[in-house]
Scaffold this active site. Structure first.
Site, PDB file in Angstrom:
ATOM      1  N   LYS A 141     -12.940   5.306   5.232  1.00  0.00           N
ATOM      2  CA  LYS A 141     -14.150   5.033   5.979  1.00  0.00           C
ATOM      3  C   LYS A 141     -14.755   6.362   6.402  1.00  0.00           C
ATOM      4  O   LYS A 141     -14.028   7.279   6.741  1.00  0.00           O
ATOM      5  CB  LYS A 141     -13.774   4.221   7.219  1.00  0.00           C
ATOM      6  N   CYS A 162     -11.185   3.530  20.637  1.00  0.00           N
ATOM      7  CA  CYS A 162     -11.753   2.179  20.532  1.00  0.00           C
ATOM      8  C   CYS A 162     -12.277   1.726  21.887  1.00  0.00           C
ATOM      9  O   CYS A 162     -13.029   0.771  21.969  1.00  0.00           O
ATOM     10  CB  CYS A 162     -10.704   1.145  20.138  1.00  0.00           C
ATOM     11  N   HIS A 202     -24.116   9.387  11.322  1.00  0.00           N
ATOM     12  CA  HIS A 202     -23.761   9.515   9.907  1.00  0.00           C
ATOM     13  C   HIS A 202     -24.235   8.277   9.158  1.00  0.00           C
ATOM     14  O   HIS A 202     -24.810   7.358   9.752  1.00  0.00           O
ATOM     15  CB  HIS A 202     -22.268   9.793   9.726  1.00  0.00           C
ATOM     16  N   HIS A 230     -23.722   4.698  10.451  1.00  0.00           N
ATOM     17  CA  HIS A 230     -24.666   4.209  11.468  1.00  0.00           C
ATOM     18  C   HIS A 230     -25.990   3.836  10.820  1.00  0.00           C
ATOM     19  O   HIS A 230     -26.598   2.811  11.130  1.00  0.00           O
ATOM     20  CB  HIS A 230     -24.928   5.280  12.532  1.00  0.00           C
ATOM     21  N   CYS A 262      -2.849   3.478  17.184  1.00  0.00           N
ATOM     22  CA  CYS A 262      -4.028   2.645  16.928  1.00  0.00           C
ATOM     23  C   CYS A 262      -4.199   2.523  15.414  1.00  0.00           C
ATOM     24  O   CYS A 262      -4.323   3.536  14.734  1.00  0.00           O
ATOM     25  CB  CYS A 262      -5.280   3.282  17.535  1.00  0.00           C
ATOM     26  N   HIS A 273      -7.711   4.219  14.404  1.00  0.00           N
ATOM     27  CA  HIS A 273      -7.905   5.669  14.549  1.00  0.00           C
ATOM     28  C   HIS A 273      -6.671   6.505  14.236  1.00  0.00           C
ATOM     29  O   HIS A 273      -6.739   7.724  14.212  1.00  0.00           O
ATOM     30  CB  HIS A 273      -8.404   5.987  15.965  1.00  0.00           C
ATOM     31  N   LYS A 305     -16.699  10.206  12.152  1.00  0.00           N
ATOM     32  CA  LYS A 305     -16.594  11.544  12.688  1.00  0.00           C
ATOM     33  C   LYS A 305     -15.148  11.900  12.975  1.00  0.00           C
ATOM     34  O   LYS A 305     -14.679  12.980  12.658  1.00  0.00           O
ATOM     35  CB  LYS A 305     -17.427  11.669  13.959  1.00  0.00           C
ATOM     36  N   CYS A 351      -6.385   2.165  23.516  1.00  0.00           N
ATOM     37  CA  CYS A 351      -6.869   3.225  22.614  1.00  0.00           C
ATOM     38  C   CYS A 351      -8.147   3.794  23.198  1.00  0.00           C
ATOM     39  O   CYS A 351      -9.150   3.076  23.296  1.00  0.00           O
ATOM     40  CB  CYS A 351      -7.132   2.706  21.202  1.00  0.00           C
TER      41      CYS A 351
HETATM   42  N1  MSP Z   1     -20.623   1.700  20.442  1.00  0.00           N
HETATM   43  C1  MSP Z   1     -19.947   0.778  19.608  1.00  0.00           C
HETATM   44  C2  MSP Z   1     -20.786  -0.461  19.360  1.00  0.00           C
HETATM   45  C3  MSP Z   1     -21.235  -1.173  20.588  1.00  0.00           C
HETATM   46  S1  MSP Z   1     -22.258  -2.498  20.200  1.00  0.00           S
HETATM   47  C4  MSP Z   1     -22.429  -3.386  21.601  1.00  0.00           C
HETATM   48  C5  MSP Z   1     -19.627   1.422  18.276  1.00  0.00           C
HETATM   49  N2  MSP Z   1     -20.318   2.497  17.958  1.00  0.00           N
HETATM   50  S2  MSP Z   1     -20.128   3.351  16.640  1.00  0.00           S
HETATM   51  O1  MSP Z   1     -21.086   4.410  16.753  1.00  0.00           O
HETATM   52  O2  MSP Z   1     -18.779   3.721  16.470  1.00  0.00           O
HETATM   53  O3  MSP Z   1     -20.452   2.470  15.419  1.00  0.00           O
HETATM   54  C6  MSP Z   1     -21.636   1.748  15.343  1.00  0.00           C
HETATM   55  C7  MSP Z   1     -21.680   0.935  14.088  1.00  0.00           C
HETATM   56  O4  MSP Z   1     -21.669   1.731  12.930  1.00  0.00           O
HETATM   57  C8  MSP Z   1     -20.466   0.027  14.042  1.00  0.00           C
HETATM   58  O5  MSP Z   1     -20.790  -1.271  13.623  1.00  0.00           O
HETATM   59  C9  MSP Z   1     -19.624   0.721  13.061  1.00  0.00           C
HETATM   60  O6  MSP Z   1     -18.663  -0.044  12.523  1.00  0.00           O
HETATM   61  C10 MSP Z   1     -20.696   1.178  12.058  1.00  0.00           C
HETATM   62  N3  MSP Z   1     -20.143   2.136  11.174  1.00  0.00           N
HETATM   63  C11 MSP Z   1     -19.537   3.294  11.524  1.00  0.00           C
HETATM   64  N4  MSP Z   1     -19.002   3.842  10.406  1.00  0.00           N
HETATM   65  C12 MSP Z   1     -19.241   3.055   9.339  1.00  0.00           C
HETATM   66  C13 MSP Z   1     -19.063   3.182   7.963  1.00  0.00           C
HETATM   67  N5  MSP Z   1     -18.406   4.172   7.422  1.00  0.00           N
HETATM   68  N6  MSP Z   1     -19.604   2.247   7.160  1.00  0.00           N
HETATM   69  C14 MSP Z   1     -20.386   1.242   7.643  1.00  0.00           C
HETATM   70  N7  MSP Z   1     -20.587   1.099   8.919  1.00  0.00           N
HETATM   71  C15 MSP Z   1     -19.847   1.857   9.813  1.00  0.00           C
HETATM   72  O7  MSP Z   1     -18.793   0.905  17.558  1.00  0.00           O
END
Ligand code: MSP
Length: 501
Positions: A295, A128, A17, A20, A143, A146, A298, A125
């Site tokens: 935020k 997390c 999304h 990411h 959590c 979440h 998913k 969690c």
């Molecule tokens: N797998 C872990 C990261 C491991 S790094 C050694 C993870 N994955 S994640 O897919 O959940 O998120 C990846 C990144 O995208 C994180 O930094 C997360 O915070 C960021 N984002 C996910 N949703 C977000 C928003 N809504 N806004 C901005 N960034 C966000 O965490």
């Protein structure tokens, strides 16, 4: 100089999304900019493919975890391509090259005396993949991130002696105040460290989907250590027959969001120190993109699809909007209406129109040949040290402020058109020299801002540079390219949007 930038690796159980895409676009902007400066750049992104949530999601679907992560890795690769990311490698934590190297590093940590056997009891969690301290538990044992119930876990684990690093970490962040940006995030990390570091589980016994410990086949690595190590292991095998580690480690910047600060600012450098490896140079912690108040994620079910946005607005517009609308480092709301408004007023009007009319006037009044003239002193003065200012901001990963700095000059050029009125000058032969000067200044200004905008707007800047008959991407100062070359007209860079059906 070498420059190594990373994004977090994305969980292989979700769909990509905009959140990411945001981290990816930020890292890409820095990578492209540094390449323009002639730095030796390596840019890494990828997927985090081990752990409980992935094993569970696969089970629910009746497929193997490997099948699940193969599918999701393709989706993330696709997303990364669609936002025009120029990552040099895409790591997957199921890569044999990664697994092997993780095992080697953790053996070193054990050899150095930072691993012991024990029993873990506490809150966990699963989303997390995090063991929570009492201070991190929300009301009703939930959590706070979440908003789901935490589980009470008790298991035999191997532990990592994180407590041994409380003092070294504290010292490191006090002595290197710029290491974690923005500053308020460094303070957050410091106060977490000062509140006392407890040892953490290094392995899990109730899980099989992970990197097995070489000395205890019943246990797999705790997924966060497996994941964090990607930043280091990738350099070892990203290029066949070549080890890039000494060329690029330690990383210049880790880009990540605030929810994973603790892992990056506390666990990660401690683990590296425990393995006799250097901690990363710097990390930038960005905020969340919010849809309404929440935020996007998913698990919260309020996802804005970056693919749809790109299809309608183009990747450049998405890249531009995200860093223009939301101050990098803070949370900020985004919306379709916001997109449309900035697209229209800033991309189409401020920049697109400036480009179209500048080129059109050179074609109309000078047969496309850029006049050889001295630029206006006042205009030159406004451009003075612009590339240096932008570089200084991007050295600090100030992506939004650097963009603002450039945009001030985009607007300045528009005002210059209005003030100097080339269409009036064109009517009188006495004003020919003045018209030459104005057109030269406009083209030169357009060229300088376009080069600086390349990391943000890779596609439209490419179109424009081609029309300006300029192939190099290196940053350039105002007035350094003499006239005498030929330019072409272009169709609108940011065409008016059709109303959606
Ligand atoms: N797998 C872990 C990261 C491991 S790094 C050694 C993870 N994955 S994640 O897919 O959940 O998120 C990846 C990144 O995208 C994180 O930094 C997360 O915070 C960021 N984002 C996910 N949703 C977000 C928003 N809504 N806004 C901005 N960034 C966000 O965490």
């Amino acid at each position: 100089m070498s420059f190594y930038v990373t994004t977090p690796i994305f969980y292989g159980n979700g769909e990509p999304h905009l959140g990411h895409a945001y981290s990816t676009m930020a890292a890409d902007i820095l990578a492209r900019h540094m390449r323009q400066r002639g730095e030796d750049v390596f840019f890494l992104t990828g997927t985090d493919e081990h752990g409980e949530p992935i094993a569970q999601a696969a089970e629910r679907e009746g497929i193997t975890p490997q099948q699940l992560v193969d599918r999701s890795a393709e989706q993330f690769r696709d997303m990364v391509g669609k936002v025009d990311s120029t990552n040099d490698f895409f790591i997957r934590t199921t890569d044999p090259g990664h697994i092997e190297r993780v095992q080697r590093v953790v053996e070193q940590v054990k050899e150095n005396g930072y691993v012991y056997h024990g029993t873990w009891t506490g809150w966990y969690c699963p989303r997390c993949a995090d063991f929570k301290n009492e201070s991190e538990v929300g009301p009703g044992d939930t959590c706070p991130i979440h908003e789901i119930s935490l589980t009470r876990e008790e298991e035999e684990n191997w532990f990592f002696r994180l407590s041994a690093f409380q003092e070294p970490l504290e010292r490191m962040y006090v002595e290197n105040p710029g290491m974690i940006q923005p500053d308020f995030r460094r303070n957050e990390a410091l106060s977490f460290i000062r509140s006392g570091l407890r040892d953490v589980s290094l392995s899990r016994s109730k899980l099989s989907w992970g990197v097995p410990l070489t000395w205890d086949a019943d246990q797999v690595m705790y997924v966060w250590f497996d994941a964090l190590l990607n930043y280091y292991t990738a350099l070892g095998y990203a290029r066949e027959g070549e080890d890039l580690t000494s060329r690029f480690w330690p990383a210049s910047w880790h880009i990540l969001a605030k929810d994973i600060l603790k892992f990056h600012a506390v666990y990660w450098p401690a683990f590296l120190l425990a393995a006799d490896l250097e901690p990363p140079q710097r990390m930038f912690i960005h905020g969340y993109l919010l849809m309404g108040e929440k935020k996007m994620s998913k698990s919260l079910g309020n996802v804005l699809d970056p693919f749809e946005v790109i299809e309608r607005f183009g990747a450049d517009a998405l890249r531009y909007y995200c860093f223009r609308e939301v101050s990098f480092g803070q949370d900020g709301s985004i919306s379709t209406a916001g997109f449309e408004s900035r697209y229209e007023t800033e991309l189409a009007n401020d920049f697109g129109n400036l480009a179209s009319r500048t080129l059109a006037m050179v074609v109309k009044y000078r047969d496309g040949v850029v006049p050889e003239a001295e630029p206006d002193a006042a205009l030159s003065a406004d451009f003075d040290s612009l590339p240096e200012r932008v570089c200084a901001l991007l050295d600090e990963a100030q992506i939004g402020q650097a963009l603002e700095e450039i945009w001030v000059l985009v607007r300045r050029l528009n005002r210059y058109v209005e003030e100097s009125q080339p269409w009036v000058l064109a009517k009188s032969p006495d004003d020919a020299a003045r018209l030459d000067q104005v057109l030269y200044g406009l083209v030169e200004g357009l060229r300088v801002v376009t080069l600086l905008l390349h990391p943000y707007l890779p596609n439209s800047s490419a179109t424009l540079l081609e029309a300006l008959d300029h192939s190099a991407l290196e940053l350039d100062g105002f007035g350094t390219r003499p006239g005498g070359y030929t330019v072409e007209r272009i169709p609108p860079l940011f065409p008016k949007l059709e109303a959606p059906e």
